[in-house]
Design a protein around this motif. Structure first.
Motif, PDB file in Angstrom:
ATOM      1  N   LEU A   1       0.842  -1.201   0.000  1.00 50.71           N
ATOM      2  CA  LEU A   1       0.000   0.000   0.000  1.00 50.71           C
ATOM      3  C   LEU A   1       0.880   1.256   0.000  1.00 50.71           C
ATOM      4  O   LEU A   1       0.631   2.203  -0.741  1.00 50.71           O
TER       5      LEU A   1
ATOM      6  N   ASN B   1       1.075  -8.777  10.392  1.00 46.06           N
ATOM      7  CA  ASN B   1      -0.005  -8.814  11.383  1.00 46.06           C
ATOM      8  C   ASN B   1       0.378  -9.521  12.684  1.00 46.06           C
ATOM      9  O   ASN B   1      -0.407 -10.273  13.235  1.00 46.06           O
TER      10      ASN B   1
ATOM     11  N   VAL C   1      -9.058   1.496   6.948  1.00 47.48           N
ATOM     12  CA  VAL C   1      -8.695   1.364   5.541  1.00 47.48           C
ATOM     13  C   VAL C   1      -9.794   0.777   4.646  1.00 47.48           C
ATOM     14  O   VAL C   1      -9.558   0.532   3.462  1.00 47.48           O
TER      15      VAL C   1
ATOM     16  N   SER D   1      -8.806  -4.568   4.987  1.00 45.62           N
ATOM     17  CA  SER D   1      -9.273  -4.160   3.665  1.00 45.62           C
ATOM     18  C   SER D   1      -8.994  -5.256   2.638  1.00 45.62           C
ATOM     19  O   SER D   1      -9.879  -5.780   1.993  1.00 45.62           O
ATOM     20  N   GLY D   2      -7.695  -5.607   2.536  1.00 52.75           N
ATOM     21  CA  GLY D   2      -7.280  -6.413   1.404  1.00 52.75           C
ATOM     22  C   GLY D   2      -7.079  -5.464   0.242  1.00 52.75           C
ATOM     23  O   GLY D   2      -7.809  -4.466   0.113  1.00 52.75           O
TER      24      GLY D   2
END
Ligand code: C3B
Length: 838
Positions: free
Chosen positions: A136, A286, A449, A673-674
């Protein structure tokens, strides 16, 4: 700078950078013969890649210089994006496309005896990130430059990026990623260094006027050196900067005093210890592990970056109170939260501001983006560790917390529990600093997000803070992806086809223009071309699969892809259980029945964190199932199971355009989000997914008929988990059969997979695999049915692509700029758009 009288000479000889094929070739040959000290007799593809990159770098750096001069001259507000991860991938192809000179380079390289595709393949990915969060940040850099925002990225220059994954006998093996042997894309700035302090003590004293001052003394100093990476915007001269810091010992090579006194080992050890700070990227996605070296990395990077930002601001000679009008700092997750404390320290300890004035500046400057609600990913640092490494910062954190809790108490006088709940310091054993809380208290905006995620943080983990600060502090900015890399670069033929129908390549700057495609959703000729491109992309992936795994797959089969970090919450285990279910179903069928089936290739890819045993077991199971299924002659082409080794950005560029269906099947409420979901749909693949993260907004945009949704909703998750723990947990019958086959040894050693099965059968099934399994396999059947009607399928794909405009990271960056950063683009006067579409 150079005196007026001599500037004429400078102007006369100013470097221009190539724009024609001849100039490009000249540049390449010059770099081969001088920079690389080779010749036409020993120029291999590696050298040709290096020379081509250097020719482009020359061009970029000229625009980079101009951009910096323009931004300094305009004295406009800048945004600084602080991220511990930038997952950039390859730079050459991207640079060629963004400056609009790929065709020039292609023809030039061909005249010099090379195919541009082969040259591009030489490049090592810049892999300074784990997954979604790092990628991102890379998409954001592309958008910020393309939209002409005065923006800098700040990160760490890891000597080792994310490890390379090898699959040996079905198991993941990690190999270090030493990527810096030769990196033509960075400029070392040995003149830009910052001394960073660690450990030591704080001495407080009163000056003549009775003012208390704190001095942080002693400890050790490590030197930060800047390395700059130019970030070219698409179809604009704007070239922004990504500044990465590298660590070394402050005393240079090694401590000469120690060296001379014969203490060779410890002098070298100091050097090594300093270099360790920027040596490796932590390979967890994560997950927070609370290691001291990680905190050191964070402070090292944050302190160097803030020093740089403050230095730049001070050059403008403005008053401190104007700092937030000139500087916006975005915190990519809590990793850079120390920046809040460091700026407060600079202002009160070094610049002599009063606490309140300093705090008002600090809290107007920062914005914080949260990327996860998973409890194991929320950063906490132990107070004793902090006390030792950053004693002054700990004091400041306590002060921030004190003032904050006092304000909470005034507002909610009777709520004692509330104070304990929102305290930045957790009263545990040992005490812990809660970084997300610190980030919220020190920022003026907090965003999630994707819509669901932003709602979830407001109602769960940050609920109390919404009461305290009011709802306006919390906002949503749904993630996006750059269409330059994820459509134009990854899928050039599709990009060209779209351009031919939408009036050129304008859609790459305004992705909503894709909506013009919708009118071709039933156009026979257009659909044929569309299908041909998808088929060609599948052939390309099939070749890659053959070359890397030895398995032959049929490009006409349905390609079903799940590529992302391996994580229980992302549920690759559910996918492979579904594959086993399919296998058992096929085995039980008669040859006649089998003929009616749609052939499928199930493709997996992704890295497991080295210490994440369950994730590694999932990889092992996928490979074990593949080993059985792929050689079963009853099955043949009806089912193939592939694990693609070492999934990374450049491989994603080949894999994503080849999907028919991709899987985004996290337990509802867990995937913030992904972003690969967006990439797959943008490349004309449909998705099967849960009502989670951005899947929900993708559904809103493309329409419910064009996506395969299944599974429980996020609002039901808590109750289901509760039922597992306290009620009876009935295993879904088809899943039970899958488990029986695993337990009977169909896929090899039974013990290998017992923990994976046990997590669901006996340990509460935290990720609700059993609850969603039936709905999952039924939805997969719907996918099979739908795929049989190719005509309708292609229309669905075209309509979906036409409706994906919202998911450009340009939209996303504009939202940040308007609602969080309050910055304006700085458009170059000579707004060169000549490169558009080349
Ligand atoms: C990820 C989340 O897991 C994704 O859902 C999200 O799309 C991206 O961030 C980008 O916002 N994420 C990650 O990659 N690493 C973390 N430590 C936390 C979140």
């Amino acid at each position: 700078s150079i005196p007026e009288n001599q500037r004429e000479a400078w102007k006369k000889y100013q470097t221009k950078g190539f724009s024609t094929k001849e100039e490009f070739e000249k540049g390449v040959v010059r770099h081969v013969e001088t920079t690389l000290a080779r010749s036409m007799f020993n120029c291999d593809e590696t050298a040709a890649y290096a020379a081509a990159s250097l020719a482009f770098r020359d061009r970029l750096i000229i625009e980079w210089n101009r951009t910096q001069q323009r931004q300094t001259f305009a004295d406009s507000k800048r945004v600084y994006y602080l991220s511990l991860e930038f997952l950039m991938g390859r730079a050459l192809d991207n640079a060629m496309l963004n400056v609009g000179l790929k065709n020039v380079a292609k023809e030039g390289m061909s005249e010099l005896g090379f195919r541009i595709e082969d040259i591009i393949e030489q490049e090592h990915d810049a892999a300074l990130g784990n997954g979604g969060l790092g990628r991102l940040a890379a998409c954001f850099l592309d958008s910020m430059a393309s939209l002409n925002y005065p923006a800098w990225g700040y990160g760490l220059r890891y000597r080792y990026g994310i490890f390379k994954q090898e699959i040996v006998d079905g198991y993941q093996v990690e190999v270090p990623d030493y990527w810096l042997d030769f990196n033509p894309w960075e400029f070392p700035r040995h003149d830009i260094t910052v001394d960073i302090q660690f450990y030591g003590n704080v001495r407080k004293y009163q000056d003549d006027k009775g003012v208390q001052t704190a001095v942080w003394e002693g400890g050790e100093i490590v030197k930060a050196t800047a390395f700059d990476v130019p970030i070219p915007g698409y179809s604009t001269p704007t070239t922004n900067n990504l500044r990465l810091w590298s660590s070394k010992a402050a005393s240079g090579e090694f401590d000469f005093q120690k060296f001379n006194s014969g203490d060779y080992e410890s002098s070298v050890a100091d050097q090594q210890r300093a270099e360790t700070i920027s040596a490796v990227l932590y390979p967890n996605d994560n997950l927070d592990r609370g290691k001291e070296l990680r905190l050191k990395q964070q402070y090292f990077w944050v302190a160097a970056s803030l020093y740089d930002i403050v230095r730049r601001f001070k050059k403008s000679k403005r008053a401190w109170r104007e700092f937030p009008d000139q500087v916006a700092i975005q915190l990519n997750d809590t990793h850079p939260t120390l920046a809040i404390v460091e700026l407060q320290r600079i202002l009160i300890d070094l610049e002599g501001l009063e606490w309140d004035e300093a705090w008002s500046i600090v809290s107007q400057t920062f914005g914080y983006t949260n990327h996860t609600v998973l409890p194991e990913a929320l950063e906490k640092w132990s107070v004793p560790l902090f006390q030792n490494l950053l004693p002054r910062h700990l004091q400041i954190i306590y002060e921030i917390n004190l003032f904050f809790l006092q304000s909470v108490e005034r507002k909610f006088p009777k709520e004692r529990d509330l104070l304990a709940r929102v305290s930045i310091i957790e009263e545990s054993q040992p005490k812990m600093v809660r970084m997300a809380y610190l980030a919220i208290v020190g920022s003026h905006k907090v965003n999630g997000v994707a819509e669901l995620h932003s709602d979830l943080i407001k109602t769960t983990i940050f609920k109390d803070f919404v009461r305290i600060f009011g709802p306006d502090k919390f906002t949503n900015v749904t993630n996006g992806i750059t269409p330059r890399r994820w459509l134009h670069q990854a899928n050039p033929r599709l990009s060209e086809l779209i351009a031919s129908k939408t009036g050129g390549y304008g859609f790459l700057k305004d992705l909503t223009m894709l909506n013009k495609l919708e009118q071709f959703a039933d156009d026979k000729e257009f659909k044929k071309e569309w299908q041909e491109i998808k088929y060609a992309n599948k052939v390309r992936l099939a070749k890659h699969i053959k070359a890397t795994t030895g398995v032959t797959v049929n490009p006409s089969a349905l390609f079903d892809i799940q590529v992302k970090r391996i994580h229980e919450y992302k549920r690759q285990q559910m996918n492979i259980f579904g594959v086993i279910h399919r296998y058992l179903t096929i085995k039980a069928m008669s040859p006649e029945e089998r003929k009616k089936l749609a052939p499928r290739v199930s493709i997996f890819g992704g890295k497991a964190a080295p210490g994440y045993w369950m994730a590694k077991t999932i990889i092992h199971l996928v490979n074990s199932v593949g080993a059985v299924v792929n050689k079963d002659t009853d099955v043949g082409d009806l089912l193939k199971v592939i694990f693609l080794e070492d999934y990374n950005v450049s491989k994603a560029e080949t894999i994503i355009p080849a999907s028919d269906i991709s899987e985004h099947i996290s337990t509802a409420g867990t995937e913030a989000s992904g972003t690969s979901n967006m990439k797959f749909v943008l490349n004309g693949g449909l998705i099967i997914g849960t009502c989670d993260g951005a899947n929900i907004e993708i559904t809103r945009e493309v329409g419910e008929n064009n996506i395969f949704l299944f599974g429980n909703l996020s609002e039901d998750v808590d109750e289901l988990r509760h039922a597992h723990t306290y009620g009876r947990h009935e295993l879904d019958p088809s899943l039970a059969k899958v488990f029986d086959s695993i337990k009977s040894g169909t896929f090899g050693d039974v013990n290998s997979f017992s923990a994976l099965v046990g997590a669901i059968e006996d340990h509460g099934d935290y990720y609700l695999v059993s609850d969603d399994f039936l709905s999952y396999i039924q939805t997969q059947d719907l996918v099979d049915q739908a795929y049989k009607n190719q005509d309708e399928w292609i229309s669905k794909c075209i309509i979906s692509v036409a409706r994906m405009g919202f998911f450009s990271s340009d939209r996303c960056i504009n939202e940040y700029a308007e609602s969080i950063w309050n910055i304006e683009p700085l458009t170059p006067e000579d707004g060169n758009t000549s490169g558009l579409g080349k």
